[in-house]
Design an enzyme around this catalytic site. Structure first.
Site, mmCIF file in Angstrom:
data_model
loop_
_atom_site.group_PDB
_atom_site.id
_atom_site.type_symbol
_atom_site.label_atom_id
_atom_site.label_comp_id
_atom_site.label_asym_id
_atom_site.label_seq_id
_atom_site.Cartn_x
_atom_site.Cartn_y
_atom_site.Cartn_z
ATOM 1 N N ARG A 193 39.333 25.222 49.048
ATOM 2 C CA ARG A 193 40.366 25.341 50.087
ATOM 3 C C ARG A 193 40.222 24.265 51.150
ATOM 4 O O ARG A 193 41.217 23.792 51.701
ATOM 5 C CB ARG A 193 40.284 26.710 50.760
ATOM 6 C CG ARG A 193 40.916 27.775 49.909
ATOM 7 C CD ARG A 193 41.205 29.038 50.693
ATOM 8 N NE ARG A 193 42.055 29.886 49.881
ATOM 9 C CZ ARG A 193 41.920 31.210 49.786
ATOM 10 N NH1 ARG A 193 40.996 31.826 50.465
ATOM 11 N NH2 ARG A 193 42.741 31.888 49.027
ATOM 12 N N LYS A 207 47.553 46.979 36.978
ATOM 13 C CA LYS A 207 48.603 47.981 37.141
ATOM 14 C C LYS A 207 50.023 47.431 37.067
ATOM 15 O O LYS A 207 50.317 46.367 37.587
ATOM 16 C CB LYS A 207 48.444 48.651 38.504
ATOM 17 C CG LYS A 207 47.251 49.557 38.570
ATOM 18 C CD LYS A 207 47.186 50.179 39.940
ATOM 19 C CE LYS A 207 46.048 51.172 40.027
ATOM 20 N NZ LYS A 207 45.908 51.643 41.405
ATOM 21 N N GLY A 252 49.300 36.122 46.720
ATOM 22 C CA GLY A 252 50.499 36.876 47.090
ATOM 23 C C GLY A 252 51.753 36.026 47.168
ATOM 24 O O GLY A 252 52.825 36.429 46.728
ATOM 25 N N GLY A 288 44.605 35.732 42.297
ATOM 26 C CA GLY A 288 43.172 35.672 42.551
ATOM 27 C C GLY A 288 42.325 35.804 41.300
ATOM 28 O O GLY A 288 41.458 34.971 41.018
HETATM 29 P P1 ADP Z 1 45.530 38.871 39.580
HETATM 30 O O1 ADP Z 1 44.576 38.870 40.754
HETATM 31 O O2 ADP Z 1 45.283 37.671 38.667
HETATM 32 O O3 ADP Z 1 46.947 39.000 39.999
HETATM 33 P P2 ADP Z 1 45.214 41.721 39.156
HETATM 34 O O4 ADP Z 1 44.578 41.843 40.493
HETATM 35 O O5 ADP Z 1 46.562 42.275 38.977
HETATM 36 O O6 ADP Z 1 45.184 40.164 38.693
HETATM 37 O O7 ADP Z 1 44.307 42.445 38.069
HETATM 38 C C1 ADP Z 1 42.980 42.095 37.836
HETATM 39 C C2 ADP Z 1 42.164 43.285 37.406
HETATM 40 O O8 ADP Z 1 42.699 43.914 36.260
HETATM 41 C C3 ADP Z 1 40.758 42.873 37.034
HETATM 42 O O9 ADP Z 1 39.874 43.501 37.936
HETATM 43 C C4 ADP Z 1 40.569 43.394 35.618
HETATM 44 O O10 ADP Z 1 39.278 43.939 35.385
HETATM 45 C C5 ADP Z 1 41.619 44.458 35.534
HETATM 46 N N1 ADP Z 1 41.994 44.750 34.141
HETATM 47 C C6 ADP Z 1 42.522 43.923 33.233
HETATM 48 N N2 ADP Z 1 42.679 44.524 32.056
HETATM 49 C C7 ADP Z 1 42.235 45.789 32.194
HETATM 50 C C8 ADP Z 1 42.134 46.933 31.334
HETATM 51 N N3 ADP Z 1 42.534 46.874 30.072
HETATM 52 N N4 ADP Z 1 41.656 48.074 31.857
HETATM 53 C C9 ADP Z 1 41.244 48.124 33.136
HETATM 54 N N5 ADP Z 1 41.321 47.105 34.003
HETATM 55 C C10 ADP Z 1 41.796 45.955 33.542
HETATM 56 MG MG MG Z 2 43.788 40.551 41.939
#
Ligand code: ADP
Ligand code: MG
Length: 410
Positions: free
Chosen positions: A37, A200, A380, A357
């Site tokens: 950063r 989610k 975000g 992230g």
């Molecule tokens: P990003 O930060 O890239 O937007 P998210 O914050 O939405 O991603 O999601 C990341 C999280 O999702 C990680 O902590 C990962 O462990 C979890 N994750 C991914 N696949 C699964 C799964 N099948 N079951 C439970 N958690 C999961």
């Molecule tokens: Mg995340």
């Protein structure tokens, strides 16, 4: 860049320029663990120094709850900044971002000098976007430059407030992020694919709804795929699954069909009883997930079919990991697909943009960060852009756009 002023629009000589940067760097046991950063804001600082501006850096750091917290001081960041700047012009520091000490420190600056002000979030007015706090900040400068696309989704004083009070524009990093993301999403080369993973559906509903309208292919992985599988009648055992969103998943799939967006869901999976017990994991067909196990990653068949589909694509956007990548071996699908995308990018077959992230952490970890066309550190803000929304920070800059000729005359 339409309706947003950029550095080239201003005459900076002798002007006090408030530059909102993102110095919220990861720190562990008092040590900065990643200087990315810091490195990325250097071009804007160097440009302003060269133009003989008085450069006033402002940033937040951590979550100090609106009061002074010595453990969240920006003071230690000064050395890190100096590592990337010429020795002859070291960055100064003001122990306050408001009041007499800040204004005195700023008044002592000579043209081309740089000062960093203390953590904006030591005042509640920053997050509250309080008008008096914003006025105090504005009184320190003649021009406001935002160089943090990554914070532009926040309606805070230093993001959305200042453009209402000072001639304002974006820095080089912000401009680069905007141009890259805009180019890939406004008129992407087709076929256009999106890979969405993460835990989610609920956090990414708008994103999914927007993507099925725009993309030709949508790969859904990670925990959120389970809700879609359930919507198709697949039993997902003990996997993470949002039962209340099963109907929503159906609506999204119907919308995809209408817009001719092909959705790829897992055909097989890596399952285990729990995350911490990887030695007992196994590959199963998606219709044979045991009742007492959880889906923690995509299986090899799914991974190879995703990679095959991506060979034909020209643009790929990616948000969210495909499995619980923090725990080995559930990083395999994310890494395999990432390796394939980076290979195709290096061969100039496609343009790849990843943001968020966790996915960026996964790519960094596997050493693939450099081979993507563009990695957005703006979690975000990147998501909002993919969702088709205009961030409040960008909106405020657009609302206060000033014609170039007028700016130069002022
Ligand atoms: P990003 O930060 O890239 O937007 P998210 O914050 O939405 O991603 O999601 C990341 C999280 O999702 C990680 O902590 C990962 O462990 C979890 N994750 C991914 N696949 C699964 C799964 N099948 N079951 C439970 N958690 C999961
Ligand atoms: Mg995340």
């Amino acid at each position: 860049m339409q309706n947003i002023n950029t550095l080239a629009d201003f005459d900076f000589i002798g002007k006090k320029v408030l530059v909102r940067v993102d110095l919220n760097v990861p720190v562990l046991h008092g040590k900065i663990v990643d200087t990315a950063r810091i490195e990325r804001i250097i071009p804007t600082i160097e440009y302003l120094v060269e133009q003989k501006a008085k450069v006033i850096l402002i940033s937040h750091f951590g979550r100090p709850k609106g009061k002074h917290d010595p453990s969240l001081s920006l003071a230690p960041i000064v050395d890190a900044l100096n590592d990337f700047l010429p020795k002859k012009n070291p960055v100064k520091f003001s122990v306050d971002c408001q009041g007499i000490s800040a204004s005195t420190a700023v008044d002592q600056l000579k043209d081309g000098q740089i000062i960093l002000l203390e953590n904006l979030r030591f005042y509640p007015g920053e997050k509250a976007n309080d008008i008096d706090f914003t006025k105090e900040l504005a009184s320190l400068g003649d021009i406001y430059i935002n160089d943090t696309f990554s914070c532009s989704h926040r309606s805070h004083a230093s993001i959305t407030g200042l453009p209402n009070m000072l001639p304002s524009g974006i820095g080089l990093l912000f401009q680069e992020e905007l141009e890259n993301i805009e180019a890939s999403l406004t008129s992407p080369d087709k076929p256009f694919a999106a890979i969405v993973g993460g835990s989610k559906v609920s956090t990414k509903l708008t994103l999914l709804e927007n993507l099925v309208e725009k993309t030709d292919l949508l790969v859904i992985g990670g925990g959120m795929a389970n809700t879609f599988l359930k919507a198709q009648g697949v039993s997902v055992g003990k996997s993470l699954c949002e039962n209340d969103l099963v109907d929503t998943a159906k609506v999204i799939m119907a919308k995809a069909l209408k817009h001719k967006c092909k959705i790829i869901l897992p055909r097989d999976a890596i399952v285990a009883e729990k995350l911490e017990n990887p030695e007992h994991c196994e590959v199963v067909d998606i219709h044979e997930v045991p009742e007492d196990k959880m889906i923690l990653d995509l299986g090899p068949l799914t991974v190879s079919s995703i990679i095959e589909e991506l060979q034909n694509c020209k643009t790929i956007v990616w948000n969210g990991p495909l499995g619980a990548f923090e725990f080995r071996p559930f990083n395999v699908a994310t890494e395999s697909v990432a390796r394939a995308v980076s290979g195709l990018t290096r061969k100039n077959v496609l343009i790849s943009i990843a943001g968020g992230g966790d996915v960026v952490a996964a790519l960094k970890h596997s050493g693939l960060r450099e081979s993507f066309t563009y990695l957005s550190t703006a979690g975000g803000a990147f998501l909002e852009w993919l969702e088709g929304k205009v961030s409040p920070g960008i909106k405020s800059l657009q609302d206060n756009y000033t014609d170039k000729e007028k700016l130069k005359a002022s």
